[in-house]
Design an enzyme around this catalytic site. Structure first.
Site, mmCIF file in Angstrom:
data_model
loop_
_atom_site.group_PDB
_atom_site.id
_atom_site.type_symbol
_atom_site.label_atom_id
_atom_site.label_comp_id
_atom_site.label_asym_id
_atom_site.label_seq_id
_atom_site.Cartn_x
_atom_site.Cartn_y
_atom_site.Cartn_z
ATOM 1 N N ASP A 1 -17.342 6.326 -34.383
ATOM 2 C CA ASP A 1 -16.040 5.872 -34.874
ATOM 3 C C ASP A 1 -14.922 6.809 -34.418
ATOM 4 O O ASP A 1 -15.130 8.014 -34.271
ATOM 5 C CB ASP A 1 -16.098 5.822 -36.411
ATOM 6 C CG ASP A 1 -15.028 4.918 -36.992
ATOM 7 O OD1 ASP A 1 -14.286 4.290 -36.214
ATOM 8 O OD2 ASP A 1 -14.934 4.855 -38.231
ATOM 9 N N HIS B 1 -12.117 3.993 -25.908
ATOM 10 C CA HIS B 1 -13.470 3.436 -25.765
ATOM 11 C C HIS B 1 -14.132 3.954 -24.479
ATOM 12 O O HIS B 1 -15.320 4.232 -24.453
ATOM 13 C CB HIS B 1 -13.425 1.904 -25.751
ATOM 14 C CG HIS B 1 -12.951 1.309 -27.046
ATOM 15 N ND1 HIS B 1 -13.421 1.735 -28.269
ATOM 16 C CD2 HIS B 1 -12.047 0.336 -27.321
ATOM 17 C CE1 HIS B 1 -12.833 1.046 -29.238
ATOM 18 N NE2 HIS B 1 -11.984 0.201 -28.685
ATOM 19 N N LEU C 1 -37.091 8.881 -24.836
ATOM 20 C CA LEU C 1 -36.235 8.309 -25.880
ATOM 21 C C LEU C 1 -35.978 6.824 -25.619
ATOM 22 O O LEU C 1 -35.873 6.418 -24.458
ATOM 23 C CB LEU C 1 -34.892 9.059 -25.810
ATOM 24 C CG LEU C 1 -33.720 8.503 -26.606
ATOM 25 C CD1 LEU C 1 -33.880 8.908 -28.064
ATOM 26 C CD2 LEU C 1 -32.400 9.028 -26.072
HETATM 27 C C1 FPP Z 1 -15.109 2.614 -33.138
HETATM 28 O O1 FPP Z 1 -13.854 3.168 -32.837
HETATM 29 C C2 FPP Z 1 -15.813 2.275 -31.941
HETATM 30 C C3 FPP Z 1 -16.072 1.018 -31.522
HETATM 31 C C4 FPP Z 1 -15.649 -0.217 -32.230
HETATM 32 C C5 FPP Z 1 -16.794 0.769 -30.300
HETATM 33 C C6 FPP Z 1 -17.759 1.830 -29.893
HETATM 34 C C7 FPP Z 1 -17.830 1.751 -28.440
HETATM 35 C C8 FPP Z 1 -17.981 2.796 -27.605
HETATM 36 C C9 FPP Z 1 -18.275 4.172 -28.007
HETATM 37 C C10 FPP Z 1 -17.834 2.570 -26.161
HETATM 38 C C11 FPP Z 1 -18.741 1.552 -25.624
HETATM 39 C C12 FPP Z 1 -20.132 2.020 -25.664
HETATM 40 C C13 FPP Z 1 -21.016 1.681 -24.768
HETATM 41 C C14 FPP Z 1 -22.383 2.193 -24.943
HETATM 42 C C15 FPP Z 1 -20.668 0.842 -23.636
HETATM 43 P P1 FPP Z 1 -12.578 2.429 -33.381
HETATM 44 O O2 FPP Z 1 -12.022 1.584 -32.292
HETATM 45 O O3 FPP Z 1 -12.900 1.697 -34.647
HETATM 46 O O4 FPP Z 1 -11.651 3.650 -33.678
HETATM 47 P P2 FPP Z 1 -10.549 3.754 -34.807
HETATM 48 O O5 FPP Z 1 -11.264 3.656 -36.119
HETATM 49 O O6 FPP Z 1 -9.959 5.090 -34.564
HETATM 50 O O7 FPP Z 1 -9.595 2.628 -34.584
#
Ligand code: FPP
Length: 232
Positions: A14, A31, A125
């Protein structure tokens, strides 16, 4: 350090959006940086002998984000599956996807299946990507399978039920890590993390380093896990 390594670690990655906003960048940049981070954490998890690393990459609730962000995340995922899986394979790392995968674009579904097939039987893994995933939805889909299979009430116990979940064959979650200061499970691995230890950090996911990951593992190793019983 290498004693009592958790068999299964779940990560709620997150804070990508906030990381980008703090720098005046579009959310997608967060991201992208977040996806880079996953590589370091995957390698660290493999090095210390963790069996399964489940990454919450896209929740069912994330479908409600603006179309442009959903599109960017799917695009990032495709690139990740095309370019990174080869590297993982070379390092002996396996891959699985869990979630309501039928809702994903057809080309993503094909890439997921290919990645699973290519890495089946890898000795190291297993990286599990939770995509279009929600814990309650997973349980409901398992209940539907119970009905479809015509199982009788006396046929159902925890052992049979876990085999109907997306995570069949995987051990329960020992440790859940969540970054960015939020302290909740947000529908992640509800069944599997029933006795999981929880580790929360204020660090935003794009800033989460291998060192902090190893610190979280050490923190886990100091916990006394009683599973509801008392220590002898
Ligand atoms: C949360 O941050 C993260 C996500 C909704 C997506 C997680 C995705 C990645 C780490 C990248 C893609 C991964 C792969 C493996 C391709 P948020 O957007 O909710 O952050 P915020 O809470 O600060 O808005």
């Amino acid at each position: 350090m290498f004693e009592c390594i958790p068999r299964h670690v779940g990560v709620i990655m997150d804070g990508n959006g906030r990381w980008a906003q703090l720098r005046g960048l579009p959310r997608v940049e967060g991201h992208k940086r977040g996806a880079e981070r996953t590589k370091d954490i995957i390698r660290a998890a493999n090095e210390i002998g963790i069996g399964y690393l489940t990454l919450y990459a896209f929740s069912l609730e994330n479908w409600q984000r603006p179309e442009e962000e959903v599109f960017s995340l799917m695009d990032l995922l495709k690139k990740y599956l095309i370019y990174e899986i080869k590297e993982l394979l070379e390092e002996g790392i396996g891959f699985r996807a869990i979630g309501d995968l039928e809702r994903l674009p057809a080309d993503v579904q094909v890439l997921l299946r290919k990645s699973e097939e290519m890495t089946a039987g890898s000795p190291g893994l297993v990286v599990v990507l939770a995509l279009s995933y929600g814990g309650r939805n997973e349980i409901i889909r398992a209940v539907r399978k119970v009905v479809e299979l015509g199982l009788r009430p006396e046929d159902i116990d925890e052992d049979t039920f876990v085999n109907l979940l997306d995570t069949r064959g995987m051990p329960p979650v020992d440790l859940v890590i969540r970054t960015s200061g939020e302290k909740r499970l947000s529908n992640f691995l509800l069944w599997q993390a029933a006795y999981g230890e929880l580790y929360f950090t204020d660090t935003l996911w794009p800033d989460f380093t291998k060192e902090e990951f190893l610190f979280a593992i050490q923190d886990f190793q100091r916990r006394e896990r009683r599973f509801g019983a008392v220590m002898p």
